[in-house]
Design an enzyme around this catalytic site. Structure first.
Site, PDB file in Angstrom:
ATOM      1  N   HIS A 101      54.002 -46.360  37.971  1.00  0.00           N
ATOM      2  CA  HIS A 101      53.414 -45.647  36.828  1.00  0.00           C
ATOM      3  C   HIS A 101      54.497 -45.126  35.891  1.00  0.00           C
ATOM      4  CE1 HIS A 101      49.855 -43.010  35.405  1.00  0.00           C
ATOM      5  NE2 HIS A 101      50.770 -43.051  34.454  1.00  0.00           N
ATOM      6  N   ASN A 160      49.241 -48.041  27.276  1.00  0.00           N
ATOM      7  CA  ASN A 160      48.893 -47.287  26.056  1.00  0.00           C
ATOM      8  C   ASN A 160      49.971 -47.516  24.990  1.00  0.00           C
ATOM      9  OD1 ASN A 160      50.666 -45.856  27.718  1.00  0.00           O
ATOM     10  ND2 ASN A 160      49.872 -43.849  27.149  1.00  0.00           N
ATOM     11  N   ASP A 204      45.320 -46.184  31.340  1.00  0.00           N
ATOM     12  CA  ASP A 204      46.042 -44.922  31.536  1.00  0.00           C
ATOM     13  C   ASP A 204      46.304 -44.216  30.205  1.00  0.00           C
ATOM     14  OD1 ASP A 204      47.363 -42.985  33.254  1.00  0.00           O
ATOM     15  OD2 ASP A 204      49.114 -43.501  32.070  1.00  0.00           O
ATOM     16  N   ASP A 250      55.180 -41.116  36.605  1.00  0.00           N
ATOM     17  CA  ASP A 250      54.477 -40.986  35.320  1.00  0.00           C
ATOM     18  C   ASP A 250      55.505 -40.659  34.229  1.00  0.00           C
ATOM     19  OD1 ASP A 250      52.610 -40.879  33.313  1.00  0.00           O
ATOM     20  OD2 ASP A 250      51.534 -39.148  34.094  1.00  0.00           O
ATOM     21  N   PHE A 307      51.745 -34.336  25.577  1.00  0.00           N
ATOM     22  CA  PHE A 307      51.678 -34.360  27.047  1.00  0.00           C
ATOM     23  C   PHE A 307      52.703 -35.353  27.587  1.00  0.00           C
ATOM     24  CE2 PHE A 307      47.167 -33.103  26.258  1.00  0.00           C
ATOM     25  CZ  PHE A 307      47.060 -32.035  27.141  1.00  0.00           C
ATOM     26  N   GLY A 308      53.472 -34.950  28.613  1.00  0.00           N
ATOM     27  CA  GLY A 308      54.316 -35.941  29.295  1.00  0.00           C
ATOM     28  C   GLY A 308      55.746 -35.486  29.465  1.00  0.00           C
TER      29      GLY A 308
HETATM   30 ZN   LIG Z   1      47.671 -41.019  33.184  1.00  0.00          ZN
END
Ligand SMILES: [Zn+2]
Length: 401
Positions: A43, A77, A134, A286, A304-305
């Protein structure tokens, strides 16, 4: 002395290490080193095509190599989203041209990840590691059911980011004590586990192989534990940050913001239990880089992230292995073998990383090879330094001496 951990007996690459040493290709000064099979992260976000200002396949794969990874799976994405033969081909060309390690793309479940129409799953299937939307949940039940039926026929996993948009209510950190104390809008755990429960019903109906991304809530652990006991074809991952941080560690900075959010202490403890009893199969980072500007707007307004590839092993080794919570062998199952087995990703000959486990390092985002610098671990003093990473026998990372 060189110690090999996590290899199956017939795979120990002692000859390869000795040959590289003899050639002078590895720093000879390092005597006490540990060699691991190449880590596999199912991921990551390498942001190309479409968002090269956040990360490129070149910079993302360099960061992965610096973290000891030789295989990663990239989330779709992107722009264009890999939802058709032609769109996937654009990403495949970039991977061929730039990647230092093995990069396996996901195909999108729905066109443009919009949740309205299935992607051309048949065309994508032979070239992707699984199907995922995702970044967002698949909202409509009948869309997820249709995707599972096709994925089952095609022999591919559905890899689900579980998030029910009806329950988000503009939240951006966990709906818990910190949010209440500081006047933030919360994301409830049910937005995650509610959709997992929905999907597990669909797995019972369709028999599709199903993997849940980045679980963060104690209810999610319980649901997956029960599904496994039932014998469903289900697996899941969590991230290093959910195992060593919770809402008590939050600060008013964008580098503490990710989706799903850091939840309560009970959630973190349930995730650790899930790691120990085999409910959780993989640790995936992630890795989600953004520009400094996008991460500079505090908890409410930052993107986000967080990035994770360059800190995952030292964080997990220092916080879980050294205190005796998790054995090194078990950690390597979670970082190497379980993800490879579940996703059918082979360990190629000469996929390995070499570490000095006694070295102490201070996490300094300025040294990251990733273009993303946002990490909640900045300034942490950790044990374990990656000296070199080889992919298919080729040196793809070597630490400056
Ligand atoms: Zn996700």
């Amino acid at each position: 002395m060189t110690t090999f951990y996590g290899f199956h007996n017939n795979q120990i690459p002692a000859g390869m290490i000795a040959a590289l040493r003899a050639k002078g290709s590895l720093p000879v000064s390092i005597d006490d080193c540990s060699v691991f099979p190449g880590f596999c992260d199912v991921h990551v976000h390498f942001r190309e095509p479409g968002f090269s200002y956040k990360e490129t396949i070149g910079s993302g794969s360099a960061a992965a190599a610096r973290g000891g990874y030789t295989a990663v799976c990239t989330m779709p994405n992107l722009n264009p989203v890999p939802d058709s033969d032609e769109n996937l081909a654009i990403q495949e060309r970039l991977i061929r041209d730039q990647s230092l390690i093995h990069v396996y793309p996901y195909g999108a479940i729905t066109v443009g990840e919009k949740g309205e129409q299935l992607s051309d799953l048949e065309a994508l299937a032979p070239r992707v590691v699984g199907f995922s939307d995702d970044g967002r949940g698949v909202q409509r039940d009948e869309m997820m059911e249709a995707a599972m039926r096709r994925a089952k026929v095609l022999g591919k996993l559905i890899v689900a980011h579980c998030e029910d948009n009806r329950l988000l209510r503009g939240g951006y950190i966990h709906d818990g004590a910190y949010a209440r104390a500081h006047g933030h809008r919360g994301i409830c755990s049910e937005s995650e586990w509610g959709q997992i429960a929905r999907d597990l019903e669909l797995v019972r109906k369709t028999g599709c192989g199903y993997h849940v991304c980045h679980i963060s809530a104690k209810e999610s652990v319980a649901l997956i534990r029960q599904a496994k006991a039932e014998g469903l074809d289900v697996s899941c991952e969590t991230g290093p940050h959910y195992l060593v941080l919770d809402e008590n560690n939050l600060r008013e900075e964008g580098r503490f913001k990710m989706n799903p959010p850091l939840r309560a202490r009970e959630d973190r403890e349930a995730l650790l239990e899930g790691i120990l009893d085999g409910t959780i199969d993989c640790i995936a980072t992630d890795h989600a880089p953004h520009s400094a500007e996008e991460k500079s707007k505090g908890l409410a307004a930052s993107a986000f992230g967080i990035v994770g590839l360059e800190t995952a092993f030292p964080v997990l080794y220092t916080k879980l292995v050294l205190p005796g919570i998790l054995s090194l062998d078990r950690l390597l199952e979670l970082l190497v073998w379980n993800p490879r087995r579940r996703f059918g990703i082979p360990l190629e000959d000469g996929d390995l990383s070499i570490w000095d486990l006694n070295a102490e390092v201070t996490v300094n985002p300025d040294e990251f090879l990733s273009k993303g610098k946002a990490t909640p671990f900045a300034g942490w003093r950790l044990r374990g330094k990656c000296l070199a990473t080889l992919c298919s026998g080729k040196i793809v990372y070597q630490s400056p001496l």
